[in-house]
Design a protein around this motif. Structure first.
Motif, mmCIF file in Angstrom:
data_model
loop_
_atom_site.group_PDB
_atom_site.id
_atom_site.type_symbol
_atom_site.label_atom_id
_atom_site.label_comp_id
_atom_site.label_asym_id
_atom_site.label_seq_id
_atom_site.Cartn_x
_atom_site.Cartn_y
_atom_site.Cartn_z
ATOM 1 N N LEU A 96 15.843 -53.783 18.805
ATOM 2 C CA LEU A 96 14.600 -53.291 19.389
ATOM 3 C C LEU A 96 13.516 -54.346 19.598
ATOM 4 N N PHE A 143 11.925 -54.136 22.844
ATOM 5 C CA PHE A 143 11.436 -52.792 23.160
ATOM 6 C C PHE A 143 10.141 -52.454 22.427
ATOM 7 N N VAL A 144 9.777 -53.255 21.450
ATOM 8 C CA VAL A 144 8.633 -52.961 20.584
ATOM 9 C C VAL A 144 7.370 -52.646 21.383
ATOM 10 N N GLU A 173 7.111 -51.632 24.422
ATOM 11 C CA GLU A 173 7.300 -50.495 25.324
ATOM 12 C C GLU A 173 7.306 -49.149 24.595
ATOM 13 N N HIS A 174 7.539 -49.162 23.296
ATOM 14 C CA HIS A 174 7.716 -47.921 22.539
ATOM 15 C C HIS A 174 6.473 -47.034 22.670
ATOM 16 N N ALA A 219 4.243 -50.027 18.330
ATOM 17 C CA ALA A 219 5.096 -51.013 17.680
ATOM 18 C C ALA A 219 5.152 -50.831 16.168
ATOM 19 N N LEU A 227 8.165 -48.928 14.655
ATOM 20 C CA LEU A 227 9.431 -49.645 14.769
ATOM 21 C C LEU A 227 9.505 -50.786 13.768
ATOM 22 N N PHE A 242 13.976 -41.033 13.448
ATOM 23 C CA PHE A 242 14.241 -40.924 14.885
ATOM 24 C C PHE A 242 14.374 -39.460 15.305
ATOM 25 N N HIS A 247 12.360 -37.340 18.170
ATOM 26 C CA HIS A 247 13.059 -37.496 19.445
ATOM 27 C C HIS A 247 14.171 -36.470 19.573
ATOM 28 N N TYR A 258 18.014 -44.434 26.358
ATOM 29 C CA TYR A 258 17.891 -45.799 25.859
ATOM 30 C C TYR A 258 19.151 -46.375 25.215
#
Length: 84
Positions: free
Chosen positions: A31, A34-35, A37-38, A42, A45, A57, A61, A69
């Protein structure tokens, strides 16, 4: 073929500087890229980096997020004997 990781290998990548790996349902995800974009930020994460984040998670989610993803972020599987 998917790469296999031990729990210690995942733990060694517990920060963005080291790759930021997490485990979700025995899948290993990278990740670091991706940090930023989360959508949840961040901080969360970074808190679960190097650990099994399955419980966290799935609390926030659903399956559609995983499908969106998974192909981009999944780098392998946790070795069966190496589960945390």
């Amino acid at each position: 073929m998917s790469k296999s990781f031990t729990a210690n290998e995942v733990k060694e990548h517990g920060s963005a500087e080291k790759g930021l790996y997490i485990i979700i349902d025995n899948g290993v995800y990278e990740l670091a890229g991706f940090v930023d974009e989360h959508p949840g930020g961040a901080k969360i994460l970074k808190r679960v980096g190097g650990k099994d984040a399955s419980k966290q998670f799935w609390k926030y989610h659903n399956e559609s997020v995983m499908k969106k993803y998974q192909s981009r972020l999944k780098i392998g599987e946790l070795k069966e004997e190496a589960k945390l």
